[in-house]
Design an enzyme around this catalytic site. Structure first.
Site, PDB file in Angstrom:
ATOM      1  CG  ASN A   1      39.707  34.565  50.120  1.00 13.09           C
ATOM      2  OD1 ASN A   1      40.621  34.381  50.988  1.00 13.09           O
ATOM      3  ND2 ASN A   1      38.971  33.608  49.707  1.00 13.09           N
ATOM      4  CB  ILE A   2      38.248  40.700  51.575  1.00 12.38           C
ATOM      5  CG1 ILE A   2      39.894  40.902  51.688  1.00 12.38           C
ATOM      6  CG2 ILE A   2      37.617  41.774  52.414  1.00 12.38           C
ATOM      7  CD1 ILE A   2      40.295  42.108  51.785  1.00 12.38           C
ATOM      8  CD  GLU A   3      34.203  34.498  51.301  1.00 13.70           C
ATOM      9  OE1 GLU A   3      33.385  34.290  52.084  1.00 13.70           O
ATOM     10  OE2 GLU A   3      34.942  33.607  50.400  1.00 13.70           O
ATOM     11  CB  CYS A  56      40.139  36.983  44.068  1.00  7.22           C
ATOM     12  SG  CYS A  56      38.757  35.964  43.617  1.00  7.22           S
ATOM     13  CD  GLU A  88      44.105  34.553  42.949  1.00  6.84           C
ATOM     14  OE1 GLU A  88      43.274  35.091  44.025  1.00  6.84           O
ATOM     15  OE2 GLU A  88      43.984  33.588  42.348  1.00  6.84           O
ATOM     16  CB  CYS A 121      38.720  33.286  39.594  1.00  6.60           C
ATOM     17  SG  CYS A 121      38.622  35.042  39.513  1.00  6.60           S
ATOM     18  CB  CYS A 154      42.462  36.656  39.655  1.00  9.75           C
ATOM     19  SG  CYS A 154      41.544  37.062  40.976  1.00  9.75           S
TER      20      CYS A 154
HETATM   21  N1  THU Z   1      38.889  32.990  45.553  1.00  6.91           N
HETATM   22  C1  THU Z   1      40.307  33.447  45.476  1.00  6.91           C
HETATM   23  O1  THU Z   1      40.629  34.352  46.360  1.00  6.91           O
HETATM   24  N2  THU Z   1      41.182  33.183  44.433  1.00  6.91           N
HETATM   25  C2  THU Z   1      40.841  32.267  43.482  1.00  6.91           C
HETATM   26  O2  THU Z   1      41.803  32.309  42.681  1.00  6.91           O
HETATM   27  C3  THU Z   1      39.690  31.829  43.497  1.00  6.91           C
HETATM   28  C4  THU Z   1      38.735  31.932  44.355  1.00  6.91           C
HETATM   29  C5  THU Z   1      38.019  33.276  46.379  1.00  6.91           C
HETATM   30  C6  THU Z   1      36.832  33.983  46.258  1.00  6.91           C
HETATM   31  C7  THU Z   1      35.947  33.549  47.381  1.00  6.91           C
HETATM   32  O3  THU Z   1      36.168  34.124  48.498  1.00  6.91           O
HETATM   33  C8  THU Z   1      36.245  32.227  47.459  1.00  6.91           C
HETATM   34  O4  THU Z   1      37.657  31.967  46.824  1.00  6.91           O
HETATM   35  C9  THU Z   1      35.403  31.071  47.175  1.00  6.91           C
HETATM   36  O5  THU Z   1      35.141  31.392  45.517  1.00  6.91           O
END
Ligand code: THU
Length: 132
Positions: A43-45, A54, A56, A87, A90
């Site tokens: 995941n890259i915020e 996310c 995935e 989520c 994804c």
């Molecule tokens: N996140 C994912 O990368 N994949 C998921 O299936 C659930 C959520 C990440 C998004 C965000 O960076 C962090 O988790 C919190 O929501």
């Protein structure tokens, strides 16, 4: 070590690359192509939170952008109490690129594993054939 255990390790390793200064919640993915290639995703915020990608979707977009459209397995890893649950966004991306019965392994870093499939994760999904 089984291939699946190696993919699980690859997904957990991908968590180390997560860019998560806001949530501090790293997620990793390993997407396996039909030809056996493995794409990692994390995941890259972003300071603009809605731009977060996310793990995935990072793995899918890396693979598709490199010309891969046939997938055989997906592993998702998180530091969750139970195996992580992907989520909705994804899940929709999985439906776009995977067969309904493609296996998905959801894991946590404690070693818990939930085996599921794309259609179990997103039943009655919207797909392109509904557009006529
Ligand atoms: N996140 C994912 O990368 N994949 C998921 O299936 C659930 C959520 C990440 C998004 C965000 O960076 C962090 O988790 C919190 O929501």
């Amino acid at each position: 070590m089984s291939a699946k255990q190696e993919w699980i390790n690859t997904a957990i390793e991908a968590m180390e690359k997560a860019y998560v200064p806001y949530s501090k919640f790293p997620v990793g993915a390993a997407l396996i192509t039909e030809s056996g290639e493995v794409f990692q995703g994390c995941n890259i915020e972003n300071a603009s939170f809605g731009l977060t990608n996310c793990a995935e979707r990072t793995a899918f977009f890396k693979a598709v952008s490199e010309g891969n459209m046939s997938f055989s397995h997906l592993v998702v890893a998180g530091e969750t109490e139970d195996p992580i649950s992907p989520c909705g966004a994804c899940r929709q991306v999985m439906v776009e690129f995977c067969s309904p019965d493609m296996p998905v392994s959801l894991v946590n870093t404690k070693g818990d594993i939930k085996e599921t499939t794309v259609s179990e994760l997103l039943p009655y999904s919207f797909e392109s054939d509904q557009m006529g």
